[in-house]
Design a protein around this motif. Structure first.
Motif, PDB file in Angstrom:
ATOM      1  N   ALA A  35       0.841  -1.206   0.000  1.00 18.65           N
ATOM      2  CA  ALA A  35       0.000   0.000   0.000  1.00 18.65           C
ATOM      3  C   ALA A  35       0.875   1.255   0.000  1.00 18.65           C
ATOM      4  N   GLN A  36       1.919   1.255   0.800  1.00 17.70           N
ATOM      5  CA  GLN A  36       2.837   2.395   0.824  1.00 17.70           C
ATOM      6  C   GLN A  36       3.509   2.560  -0.535  1.00 17.70           C
ATOM      7  N   HIS A  37       3.981   1.446  -1.085  1.00 20.88           N
ATOM      8  CA  HIS A  37       4.702   1.478  -2.365  1.00 20.88           C
ATOM      9  C   HIS A  37       3.815   1.980  -3.505  1.00 20.88           C
ATOM     10  N   LYS A  44      -7.084   0.967   5.031  1.00 19.64           N
ATOM     11  CA  LYS A  44      -8.000   0.010   4.401  1.00 19.64           C
ATOM     12  C   LYS A  44      -7.274  -1.306   4.108  1.00 19.64           C
ATOM     13  N   ALA A  45      -6.052  -1.202   3.605  1.00 17.01           N
ATOM     14  CA  ALA A  45      -5.273  -2.408   3.300  1.00 17.01           C
ATOM     15  C   ALA A  45      -5.018  -3.205   4.575  1.00 17.01           C
ATOM     16  N   GLU A  46      -4.688  -2.502   5.650  1.00 15.30           N
ATOM     17  CA  GLU A  46      -4.417  -3.181   6.910  1.00 15.30           C
ATOM     18  C   GLU A  46      -5.659  -3.888   7.437  1.00 15.30           C
ATOM     19  N   LEU A  47      -6.797  -3.201   7.444  1.00 14.04           N
ATOM     20  CA  LEU A  47      -8.023  -3.803   7.970  1.00 14.04           C
ATOM     21  C   LEU A  47      -8.440  -5.015   7.138  1.00 14.04           C
ATOM     22  N   ALA A  48      -8.418  -4.876   5.818  1.00 16.56           N
ATOM     23  CA  ALA A  48      -8.789  -6.005   4.951  1.00 16.56           C
ATOM     24  C   ALA A  48      -7.854  -7.189   5.175  1.00 16.56           C
ATOM     25  N   ALA A  49      -6.563  -6.920   5.313  1.00 17.15           N
ATOM     26  CA  ALA A  49      -5.585  -7.987   5.518  1.00 17.15           C
ATOM     27  C   ALA A  49      -5.790  -8.684   6.862  1.00 17.15           C
ATOM     28  N   ILE A  50      -6.100  -7.918   7.880  1.00 10.84           N
ATOM     29  CA  ILE A  50      -6.300  -8.504   9.211  1.00 10.84           C
ATOM     30  C   ILE A  50      -7.462  -9.486   9.212  1.00 10.84           C
ATOM     31  N   VAL A 123      -3.633  -5.185  -3.862  1.00 13.91           N
ATOM     32  CA  VAL A 123      -2.698  -5.206  -2.734  1.00 13.91           C
ATOM     33  C   VAL A 123      -2.987  -6.403  -1.833  1.00 13.91           C
ATOM     34  N   VAL A 124      -4.237  -6.613  -1.483  1.00 13.84           N
ATOM     35  CA  VAL A 124      -4.590  -7.714  -0.577  1.00 13.84           C
ATOM     36  C   VAL A 124      -4.405  -9.064  -1.280  1.00 13.84           C
TER      37      VAL A 124
END
Length: 191
Positions: A35-37, A44-50, A123-124
């Motif tokens: 997501a950073q890259h 959003k990327a973090e929540l979906a990944a978790i 990303v996910v």
């Protein structure tokens, strides 16, 4: 009200065995890096990944029934391994209050991919495929593609997955085939 990432971690921790939880940590870390890259919303990327695998070990019949209730019988046609992704999108919306459609779609398509995925979905999808705990033929190459282009990483991952499923004579979900075709044609148009 939607859950916080801390609350989501606590919920996920209770539902997953240690190995799957380690995978989830790897997906979260990789999703944040990607997501950073690629300048995708990190939260959003973090929540979906978790929460992406929260329902991985839920009862198969319960998931089939839940998906049938919303008219999505097709998920069960390719085996039970895919059910947790779409079911999880439904579950986290209802039970955890996650209403963000971008996050829900990223959860929903993390196993099969789909044509024209959003950058968050990509990303996910890619993070789930290349996280550091993964070790299979081609994962290092997939990791290299992920540093160059999300489209290229998705196409490589889809190609590798389809080849693997063909070698096992396993069914391939139509979304995976559609995603493969989409990213193949998109790559040809760029080239």
């Amino acid at each position: 009200m939607t859950v916080t990432t801390t609350e989501a971690w606590n919920i996920v921790r209770r539902h997953l065995p240690e190995k799957r939880f380690k995978h989830t940590v790897g997906v979260r870390d990789t999703a944040i890096q990607l997501a950073q890259h690629y300048q995708v919303d990190e939260k959003k990327a973090e929540l979906a990944a978790i929460v992406h695998d929260l329902c991985k070990y839920f009862n198969i019949d319960e998931m089939k029934q839940g998906l049938a209730t919303v008219g999505e019988h097709h998920w069960a046609t390719c085996g039970s391994e895919l059910l947790h992704a779409p079911y999880c999108a439904i579950y986290v919306e209802k039970e955890l209050g996650i209403k963000d459609n971008d996050v829900l779609q990223a959860i929903r398509s993390h196993t099969t991919g789909r044509a024209a995925m959003s950058p968050l979905e990509q990303v996910v999808f890619v993070a789930d495929y290349i996280e550091p705990n993964r070790s299979f033929l081609g994962v290092d190459e997939a990791r290299k593609y992920a540093t160059v282009s999300l489209d290229a990483a998705c196409l490589f991952s889809l190609t590798n997955t389809i080849q693997y499923l063909l070698s096992k004579k396993s069914p391939i979900h139509p979304y995976t085939v559609e995603a493969y075709n989409y990213y193949t044609l998109k790559g040809e148009q760029k080239g």
